[in-house]
Design an enzyme around this catalytic site. Structure first.
Site, PDB file in Angstrom:
ATOM      1  N   PHE A  80      58.019  61.410 183.359  1.00 17.81           N
ATOM      2  CA  PHE A  80      58.119  62.202 182.129  1.00 17.81           C
ATOM      3  C   PHE A  80      58.538  63.631 182.463  1.00 17.81           C
ATOM      4  O   PHE A  80      57.952  64.286 183.312  1.00 17.81           O
ATOM      5  CB  PHE A  80      56.780  62.199 181.397  1.00 17.81           C
ATOM      6  CG  PHE A  80      56.776  63.060 180.159  1.00 17.81           C
ATOM      7  CD1 PHE A  80      57.539  62.714 179.053  1.00 17.81           C
ATOM      8  CD2 PHE A  80      56.005  64.214 180.110  1.00 17.81           C
ATOM      9  CE1 PHE A  80      57.543  63.503 177.912  1.00 17.81           C
ATOM     10  CE2 PHE A  80      55.993  65.006 178.970  1.00 17.81           C
ATOM     11  CZ  PHE A  80      56.763  64.652 177.868  1.00 17.81           C
ATOM     12  N   GLN A  81      59.564  64.101 181.785  1.00 18.87           N
ATOM     13  CA  GLN A  81      60.117  65.447 181.959  1.00 18.87           C
ATOM     14  C   GLN A  81      60.546  65.714 183.401  1.00 18.87           C
ATOM     15  O   GLN A  81      60.440  66.832 183.898  1.00 18.87           O
ATOM     16  CB  GLN A  81      59.139  66.517 181.473  1.00 18.87           C
ATOM     17  CG  GLN A  81      58.984  66.521 179.955  1.00 18.87           C
ATOM     18  CD  GLN A  81      58.311  67.754 179.405  1.00 18.87           C
ATOM     19  OE1 GLN A  81      57.503  68.385 180.082  1.00 18.87           O
ATOM     20  NE2 GLN A  81      58.621  68.097 178.170  1.00 18.87           N
ATOM     21  N   GLU A 117      63.942  78.990 176.789  1.00 18.72           N
ATOM     22  CA  GLU A 117      64.099  79.267 178.221  1.00 18.72           C
ATOM     23  C   GLU A 117      65.410  79.994 178.521  1.00 18.72           C
ATOM     24  O   GLU A 117      65.468  80.836 179.422  1.00 18.72           O
ATOM     25  CB  GLU A 117      64.040  77.965 179.027  1.00 18.72           C
ATOM     26  CG  GLU A 117      62.682  77.284 179.022  1.00 18.72           C
ATOM     27  CD  GLU A 117      62.485  76.299 177.873  1.00 18.72           C
ATOM     28  OE1 GLU A 117      61.455  75.599 177.854  1.00 18.72           O
ATOM     29  OE2 GLU A 117      63.362  76.251 176.981  1.00 18.72           O
TER      30      GLU A 117
END
Length: 597
Positions: free
Chosen positions: A132-133, A70
């Site tokens: 999550f995340q 990223e």
């Protein structure tokens, strides 16, 4: 009093109206199309999948480039934006994807680069539960973006994107973050792409220099005897390079550039003083130290330029023109401070400016400094010095349409010194944040924006390793960038400071195995006995063309092979690690403490 105004800078979106409900993901992609986006650098994940699915239905309008990290995507978007002046766009998923986007955002903020980061986010029902995340992306990026959004209602998406492009590209450009929960991407509505913007605190209609302000500038120019122009990145951002050149031709005032300003005035012009500051030319720093008038155009008096602020341009009347009012008097008091679009100010100033009455002695003095104190290096009978490699590259490419990117470190400063940039947006480098790993992905973005130009990343081995995975992107996405790798096996700039200020004590700056003598500063000869890693083997693993050279006799042939290759090519050049970037003014000091050798 003049009250002239100018329409705000913005895109003129080509709006496509659809009256049936569509998903938030479709609205995102259509908004990008409306604002003229041609390429998006995007790494998918669970929280951004709906947008990626929507992008597949617009393949004829938007190219999606898959970076291998990223951060690489963010710097590629910067390379696109810095080389074109358009807004660059990149996209990540939530959590780790979004946190990997933070460095490119901070980098863009400091260098005033217009980019938009789109990040996926967990669904609104679980935000704040450590799902999550999940990462509070807006909170993490709040201080390093020009603006930021967490979109919780699909009906806001079209407006948010319209505002984001406007904010990123107007006034002083900068990065904007748009964080979009997954359920908002899936939700449907009938979009209104022409919805009014809601920006009560943001009114970037450029304040334009008043005639009486410009007349005062013309007056101090006329009476000056030792004038200098201090040209920063604002010259390039505002599109003022041509106006600056006309101003110089009318006045014969020499131009010192910041690292961000390189290319804003031709580096090989007789009145160019090249870069000033810590590793700038001696003649630029002498000129600023002795000038009686400093014309600061689109510059921010960065500490790497000023050194000890109280001594910087100590005897000068300072004129400071900048679009950002917060920059005026922030570091150095301006006797004449003008908030204005720089291109407009220079164009209007050119209508009334008269040259100084007599600066012949001043120009003669500067000419003497340039002749006696040039950028120089000591050639070695066999070894390739990094300065020499860059200078020879410039000679081979100066008449070609070339864009240079860099990593960060010694090679970056040598590129600024020995490659003479003639045009704006041909020098792309991380300068405010100084981010290692910038060079290769930035070159990718620039090459995609300018497929017919030669794009070369001048990099160092330490910096190149930071985003080496983007070699895969270059091969798989057919992006034939070139890398001139100046490989000294060390973190060269940190080594230089160790040598100068820490009694040559090596503190984890050797990039080879820890049992090698160089790890503790006891190496013999110009280079370690073997180089690690083997970049040529790595490059071939990515299906790049590559070559390793170490002797001066190989340099020109290697550079020609690099330039002429139609495929991605890496030239690994082994250079001595004992070389220092000179001249050097130590941090916080003055021209009196200049280090020459």
């Amino acid at each position: 009093m003049s009250t002239a105004t100018k329409a705000p800078q913005t895109y003129s979106p080509q709006i496509e109206v659809k009256r049936e409900p569509i998903s938030g993901a479709e609205i995102v992609v259509q908004s990008l199309v409306n604002h003229g986006v041609e390429v998006v650098f995007a790494y998918p994940g669970g929280a951004s999948m709906p947008i990626h699915q929507a992008l597949t239905r617009y393949r004829d309008k938007i190219r999606v480039v898959l970076p291998r990290h990223e951060q690489g995507g963010g710097f590629a978007a910067q390379g696109y934006a810095r080389s074109t002046g358009k807004v660059g766009v990149f996209m990540t998923t939530s959590g780790p994807g979004a946190t990997n986007a933070i460095t490119p955002l901070a980098d863009a903020k400091l260098d005033s680069v217009p980019i938009i980061a789109i990040t996926g986010q967990v669904g609104t029902s679980v935000i704040g539960t450590d799902a999550f995340q999940e990462t509070p992306t807006v909170e993490v990026s709040r201080s390093i973006t020009k603006h930021h959004y967490l979109v919780t209602d699909v009906n806001d998406l079209a407006r948010v994107f319209k505002e984001a492009f406007y904010i990123a590209s107007t006034g002083r450009p900068g990065p904007v973050l748009i964080d979009i929960p997954k359920n908002v991407q899936i939700a449907q509505t009938v979009p209104d792409y022409d919805v009014p913007m809601d920006l009560p605190g943001y009114k970037p209609i450029p304040r334009l220099a008043r005639l009486e302000e410009l007349r005062e500038v013309a007056r101090v120019v006329k009476k000056s005897r030792r004038p200098v122009i201090y040209a920063g990145g604002g010259v390039i951002t505002s599109g003022a390079a041509d106006a600056l050149r006309e101003f110089v031709e009318k006045t014969s005032i020499p131009v010192a550039m910041t690292a961000m300003g390189l290319g804003g005035f031709p580096g090989d012009h007789p009145l160019s003083l090249d870069m000033l500051g810590m590793h700038g030319s001696i003649y630029a720093n002498y000129a600023v130290a002795e000038c009686d008038l400093l014309l600061a155009f689109g510059a921010r008096f960065d500490d790497r330029v000023t050194g000890k602020v109280s001594e910087f341009a100590k005897y000068a009347t300072i004129v400071h023109i900048d679009i950002d009012p917060s920059e005026l008097n922030k570091v150095k008091h301006a006797h004449i401070g003008i908030v204005s679009d720089l291109k407009y100010a220079l164009e209007e100033l050119n209508k009334i400016i008269e040259p100084p009455e007599d600066i012949s002695d001043w120009l003669a003095k500067i000419k003497h400094w340039k002749e006696t104190e040039p950028f120089r290096y000591r050639e070695h009978p066999e070894a390739i010095l990094p300065q020499q490699a860059i200078y020879e590259l410039w000679k081979l490419t100066k008449d070609r349409d070339t864009i240079i990117t860099t990593g960060v470190g010694q090679h970056q400063m040598w590129a600024a010194q020995f490659y003479k940039f003639r045009k704006p947006r041909t020098w792309l480098s991380s300068l405010g944040l100084g981010t290692m790993g910038f060079g290769l992905p930035a070159a990718m973005g620039a090459k995609i924006a300018h497929p017919d130009k030669l794009v070369i990343d001048i990099d160092g081995d330490g910096s190149f390793l930071m985003n080496i995975q983007e070699m895969a992107t270059c091969y798989c996405e057919k992006i034939p960038v070139k890398v001139l790798l100046l490989n000294n096996q060390h973190l060269g700039m940190v080594v230089q400071w160790e040598d100068r200020f820490h009694a040559r004590n090596r503190a984890h700056t050797y990039l080879g195995p820890i049992d090698e003598p160089e790890a503790v500063g006891q190496g013999q000869g110009l280079a370690p006995r073997y180089h690690y890693p083997d970049f040529v083997t790595i490059a071939k693993g990515f299906n790049w063309k590559a070559r390793h050279i170490r002797y001066k006799s190989e340099l020109l042939d290697g550079l020609k092979e690099l330039i002429e290759s139609e495929e991605p090519f890496l030239l690994d050049v082994l250079v001595p690690y004992q070389e220092h970037v000179l001249p050097m003014i130590p941090s916080g000091m003055t021209i009196r403490e200049l280090i020459r050798e």
